[in-house]
Design an enzyme around this catalytic site. Structure first.
Site, PDB file in Angstrom:
ATOM      1  N   TYR A 359      -2.292  24.583 -18.274  1.00  0.00           N
ATOM      2  CA  TYR A 359      -1.343  23.640 -18.629  1.00  0.00           C
ATOM      3  C   TYR A 359      -0.518  23.216 -17.519  1.00  0.00           C
ATOM      4  CZ  TYR A 359       2.658  22.539 -21.779  1.00  0.00           C
ATOM      5  OH  TYR A 359       3.888  22.064 -22.359  1.00  0.00           O
ATOM      6  N   CYS A 360      -0.102  21.936 -17.556  1.00  0.00           N
ATOM      7  CA  CYS A 360       0.783  21.405 -16.231  1.00  0.00           C
ATOM      8  C   CYS A 360       0.116  21.595 -14.963  1.00  0.00           C
ATOM      9  CB  CYS A 360       2.214  21.758 -16.784  1.00  0.00           C
ATOM     10  SG  CYS A 360       3.347  20.986 -15.519  1.00  0.00           S
ATOM     11  N   LEU A 361       0.963  22.187 -14.135  1.00  0.00           N
ATOM     12  CA  LEU A 361       0.485  22.710 -13.048  1.00  0.00           C
ATOM     13  C   LEU A 361      -0.643  23.548 -12.588  1.00  0.00           C
ATOM     14  CD1 LEU A 361       3.697  22.912 -10.834  1.00  0.00           C
ATOM     15  CD2 LEU A 361       2.560  21.118 -10.943  1.00  0.00           C
TER      16      LEU A 361
END
Length: 628
Positions: A359-361
């Site tokens: 998720y995300c980074l």
């Protein structure tokens, strides 16, 4: 108790097969958190003077470089001054808009072009070509009271100025696109602050409420403002966050921490079904956030939903780093996080490839790990799911406004001085991207209307921020944002180049329509970086709400299309045009996709692997997530 826990912490996993002696030493060094730094030179000491000066300025500017902003303004202004065509375009638009505003605002006939019949006209909600109109997501002037004079005049005038600035900062011949975007962003911050919706006398809704309640709403608002200011000074979470405590109200899915090191904990969740899929799932959240966004209240917990669907689920819970962790780098997050977790999962579920979800980074790091593992241990992963995660940073959206050489240099120096980037510093930048929604609408509701809406579990999580180590964030900004090294095949892990083209496992890639952090068109660019089978899903909502999107919780929709190697590549707009909208949560087709890419059912594995040095250490949510 901490000493006992430390004594029970298992040693670091062995380096993956195929790593040479030098790489094995670096992996061990990363696991132990040791880095050999060269002795400082005279030039380094003089460089520290620069850093002290620049970081002192950055403390007052929130990490924004005033020199970069000045250069951007000069570049835009000089090229605008040298473009009579662009000046005439702006003036012509205003000349056409002013009489229309006067007519629709109900001004007297002598003030309006046309018949000057007066009245309220068609209203703000029914624009005609050439008139200023609010953007679709702008709800500031949606109330019927804004249709009455003089409020409609003020609103239309504001929208006209806003549109004029948009025209003046787009396609200025010769001006840098980045500089134009920076000027447009700065103008928007001023306009959002000066909008008539922010005043007591210029907002008809606030004015009516004030007259009805005799100013009681403003008194309550003043109290709310004082409470917020006091909590900000003390570093306390917002009012209402106390209703959501990790391990009591949220992050309550049963499980055990089975691995802990100086950077991460690995949580294994208890099974909820008699049989589970043979392949486990590893969730890799971003270190910019607490992991429990994936395990909020039971009704919208992705972890619980996966467990209920018969999967063995593991999640990495990152430490909230302090200044002592300043030299922790991206490779540490790989070794102490993803690589350590995969080795531990291999002990709990031997020979089972893993469905990895980032998720995300965390998704960006996971994509780098997948590229590295494709060459070292291709059997490690069964599939790869990326949630609002960028792999190509050539067009990062509005977040790129804060990323150029000058901005990164100042941010580097601020982090060098502090050792970390603080949560409130990141929060301020993200709020500015949506200042009207996240700053001014909040102040309107809480301070002018005097209302306090209860916090949701997602809002309470959002207020529970984390820090980021100096070295890691600097590497991330330079390597990924400025150099776009991952997409260009120039990123390295343990000194060896990695390439996303080596990823061969099926990919499920999720973007969200209103994402200001990882714009979906940027997320979509993975489409052209690997020949692996890819399913791209575009879901309604933003960076957080679009991902925390359980079935039945709210009306939502998504688009989904699968691509196989050899099929024609699509542009984002082509993909959007050819992919129909489907009602419902994206979780539903993703669960089906996971099952389709999973093997047989089996009995749930034991909790941890005590005989292999991985005993249960602590009940979920563990200790890292509770660090402030």
């Amino acid at each position: 108790m901490r000493a006992a826990e430390a004594a029970r912490t298992p040693p670091g996993p062995p380096a993956p097969a195929g790593i040479g002696p030098g790489m094995r030493e670096r992996a061990a060094s990363a696991w132990l958190g040791r880095r050999e730094a060269p002795p400082p030179t005279g030039g380094d000491r003089l460089r520290d003077l620069d850093r002290l000066l620049v970081s002192s300025v950055g403390q007052w500017t929130g990490g924004t470089s005033p020199l970069t902003a000045t250069l951007a303004t000069l570049d835009w202004w000089a090229h605008l001054a040298a473009s009579p065509a662009k000046q005439i375009e702006v003036l012509q638009w205003l000349a056409e808009a002013v009489p229309r505003i006067a007519e629709r605002s109900g001004l007297p006939a002598w003030a309006a072009a046309g018949d000057g019949a007066g009245g309220t006209g068609p209203g703000l909600g029914t624009p005609v070509p050439g008139e200023p109109a609010a953007l679709p997501q702008d709800k500031r002037f949606a109330a019927p009271a804004w249709q009455q004079w003089p409020f409609n005049l003020w609103a239309q005038s504001f929208l006209a100025v806003q549109q004029a600035w948009r025209i003046a900062t787009e396609d200025v011949p010769g001006a840098s696109r980045h500089h134009q975007d920076m000027v447009a962003f700065g103008a928007r911050q001023w306009l959002d602050m000066l909008a008539p919706s922010n005043g007591v006398l210029t907002n008809p809704v606030v004015l009516e409420r004030t007259l009805e309640q005799g100013g009681a709403n403003l008194a309550r608002g003043a109290l709310h403002a004082a409470q917020d200011a006091w909590r900000d000074v003390l570093g306390l979470p917002p009012v209402g966050a106390e209703a959501y405590e990790a391990g009591r109200d949220i992050a309550v899915t049963p499980g055990q921490v089975i691995l802990r090191n100086r950077l991460a904990e690995l949580i294994q969740y208890s099974p909820a079904t008699a049989q589970v899929r043979a392949e486990p799932i590893l969730l890799v959240p971003a270190w910019i956030m607490k992991y429990y966004i994936l395990d909020l209240s039971p009704r919208n917990s992705l972890v619980k939903a996966l467990v209920d669907h018969g999967f063995t689920v593991f999640v990495i819970s990152w430490k909230n780093p302090g200044p002592e962790d300043r030299d922790v780098g991206l490779e540490d997050y790989f070794h102490l996080g993803i690589d350590a977790a995969l080795h531990a999962i291999g002990e709990v579920c031997p020979s089972a490839p893993v469905h990895a979800v980032g998720y995300c980074l965390g998704g960006t790091l996971l994509s780098m790990a997948a590229a590295a593992l494709a060459q070292r241990r291709p059997e490690a992963l069964k599939s790869l799911t990326l949630l609002a995660a960028q792999t190509d940073f050539s067009d990062p959206g509005e977040l790129g406004l804060f990323i150029d050489d000058g901005q990164v240099e100042m941010l580097d120096d601020v982090m060098w001085r502090q050792g970390v980037l603080h949560a409130h510093q990141m929060k301020g930048s993200l709020q500015m991207l949506r200042s009207q929604d996240l700053v001014w609408s909040y102040r309107l509701l809480n301070y002018l209307l005097g209302e306090r809406r209860p916090l949701s579990d997602l809002m309470a999580w959002n207020a529970d921020g984390t820090r980021m180590p100096y070295r890691m964030h600097s590497e991330y900004l330079h390597t990924l944002f400025l150099d776009n090294a991952l997409a260009r095949g120039q990123a390295k892990v343990d000194g060896e180049p990695i390439n996303l083209a080596h990823v061969r496992v099926p990919v499920f890639n999720v973007g969200t329509v209103q994402d200001h952090v990882a714009p979906w068109r940027s997320v979509f660019k993975l489409h052209a970086l690997t020949d692996a089978e890819q399913t791209f899903c575009l879901t309604a909502g933003g960076h957080n709400v679009g991902i925390v999107n359980p079935p039945g919780a709210a009306r939502t929709s998504h688009r989904l299309r699968r691509w196989r190697a050899g099929e024609p590549l699509l542009t984002p707009d082509q993909w959007l045009e050819r992919t129909p909208v489907t009602e419902g949560s994206w979780w539903t087709p993703w669960f089906a996709w996971l099952h389709a890419h999973s093997g047989t059912w089996r009995r749930p594995p034991a909790m941890g692997a005590p005989g292999r040095g991985l005993p249960p250490l602590q009940a979920a949510p563990g200790s890292h997530v509770l660090q402030r």
